[in-house]
Design an enzyme around this catalytic site. Structure first.
Site: not given
Length: 485
Positions: A187-188, A197, A376-377, A300, A344, A358
């Protein structure tokens, strides 16, 4: 391919009447849209898209300058060995150096930012496009740590980050994978790089709560820069009684830092496995047992990549679409895919899992348990594994003659091929008529099977042109009674 002649499998009198979208499709559709962003308010607040949230994290306009114009922000850093000259005048109490553990974890946190953006970090006394420092302080001002945004002005203290350690607060002494100390470092460093923030609040300034959030996705499920629990957005990072946190930038942080400095596509540009059997070389991406706690958003750079959650025993929901969230290893919404990332393949575990592919050619493996799998496709390879599995198709385009899905382990009488959400059935109520060969009538289906190869297929003519508009192939024999419309 020879056609099976038994009337229970293929018969001119066998027909199925549509019953409407099934409960299995309902589960797929509900989870696919559970984390939709933009549009209607959520929790009484506007729902921000990834881009809107990223822009808001960058609203203060702070950034390091690329002084040598090489396309990368190169920052040097040191772990302070003594307090700066104005330390005590700032009311920070007692100074202390970073321990070896803190140093190691800070380097991992910096690495996680360098993974996603064109930023590098080098331990050196000076140099590069700017300089960062790390140190501990003891005087609590209401915050566990603080850092300065990189404003280019005298006295800005840009590059500094400070971490509270005293007798009452020891969290920063033991940072580690998935704990609050490591999240604090990440975070910092985010502040040092230029991220604010997600809302106009700061520790030590009043008593802010999620009610002060500007938009709904201001939680730790979407950003390490947020103060607010992931539970506000329906997520849950608790496991075995412990609360866990992200150790690296999350979805909105990744989008923001990439807007600021550019995306690092060199990161994990080969074939990468996340979860079990991980080769990602990052602690927060690796699982070793069913008790492992994963909280991450994956970035990725390319390759053929896999979510391997096969070692978990809990029921899981895994979605491979970019900007989606998955319920992994007993947590809820704890794994996400950053914008612009393609994964994938997905492997479920021994629970009753739900897998969503996907538009690409996916390999989806349910593993043990009664799984629901939607490719899906693309020409997908679908493995149900042991158990009674349901393979769902929501549109004709999900599996076509040009790019058919293949069910790799179909067991008749146990597994199902669910076509109930295809609009010809769900909306137009077209009966599915099983025949030995197409005769030019819409709604005709041919089930074929070759005993010698153990390969089968289901072909459907939706247009009445005596050609298969929909085609799914199977390893194993499917019967009429295995089809759901």
């Amino acid at each position: 391919m020879s056609k099976v002649k038994e009337s229970a499998i293929v018969s001119a009198t066998s027909a199925l009447q549509p019953q409407g979208p099934s409960s299995s499709y309902g589960l797929i559709n509900s989870f696919a849209h559970q984390y939709d962003r933009g549009g209607a308010n959520v929790n009484g607040k506007p729902s921000y898209t990834v881009d809107q949230a990223a822009n808001y994290l960058l609203r203060d306009g702070a950034a390091w300058k690329d002084l040598n114009k090489d396309g990368t922000i190169s920052l040097s850093y040191t772990f302070l060995t003594k307090a700066p000259s104005d330390f005590y005048s700032r009311g920070l109490g007692t100074f202390s150096q970073f321990s070896d553990l803190q140093k190691g974890q800070a380097k991992l946190a910096m690495q996680s930012w360098a993974d996603v953006a064109k930023v590098t970090f080098t331990e050196a006394a000076s140099g590069g496009d700017g300089h960062m420092t790390f140190g501990n302080f003891s005087a609590s001002n209401g915050g566990a740590a603080f850092a300065y945004l990189p404003f280019d002005m005298p006295g800005s203290h840009k590059g500094e980050s400070w971490y509270l350690i005293n007798s009452s607060y020891q969290v920063n002494t033991t940072p580690g994978t998935g704990n609050y100390g490591r999240q604090t470092l990440t975070h910092e460093i985010g502040h040092v790089l230029g991220l604010s923030h997600p809302g106009d609040y700061n520790a030590g300034e009043g008593n802010p709560t999620y009610r002060d959030a500007t938009y709904a996705q201001d939680t730790r499920g979407y950003s390490v820069m947020s103060y607010w629990s992931e539970s506000n957005t329906g997520q849950n990072f608790v496991k075995a009684g412990g609360q866990y946190y992200a150790s690296a930038p999350l979805m909105d942080d990744i989008a923001a830092i990439q807007k600021l400095y550019g995306a690092n596509y060199a990161t994990r540009s080969g074939d990468t496995v996340y979860g079990f059997n991980s080769n990602a070389d990052r602690d927060f991406y690796s699982a070793t047992s069913s008790s492992s706690k994963l909280v991450f958003s994956v970035w990725d750079g390319g390759g053929n990549d896999t979510f391997d959650f096969s070692g978990f025993t809990q029921n899981q929901k895994i979605n491979l679409n970019e900007t989606s969230f998955s319920d992994v290893g007993g947590m809820i919404g704890n794994v996400s895919i950053a914008k612009g990332v393609t994964i994938e393949n997905a492997f479920g575990g021994s629970g009753n899992d739900l897998l969503i592919g996907n538009a690409l050619a996916n390999v989806l493996k349910g593993g043990a348990g009664n799984d629901i799998i939607y490719g899906g496709g693309g020409a997908d390879q679908l493995w149900g594994g042991t158990g009674a599995d349901t393979f769902v198709f929501g549109a004709i385009s999900d599996s076509t003659k040009a790019a058919p899905d293949r069910i790799m382990d179909f067991t008749s009488g146990q597994d199902k091929i669910d076509l109930s959400a295809i609009s010809a059935f769900a909306v137009n109520k077209l009966p599915l008529q099983f025949v030995n060969a197409f005769t030019g009538h819409a709604g005709e289906a041919v089930l074929s099977y070759d005993q010698g190869t153990n390969l089968g297929s289901l072909s459907i003519d939706f247009t009445g042109n005596s050609s298969a508009d929909f085609l799914v192939t199977t390893v194993g024999q499917a019967a009429v009674t295995d089809i759901v419309v």
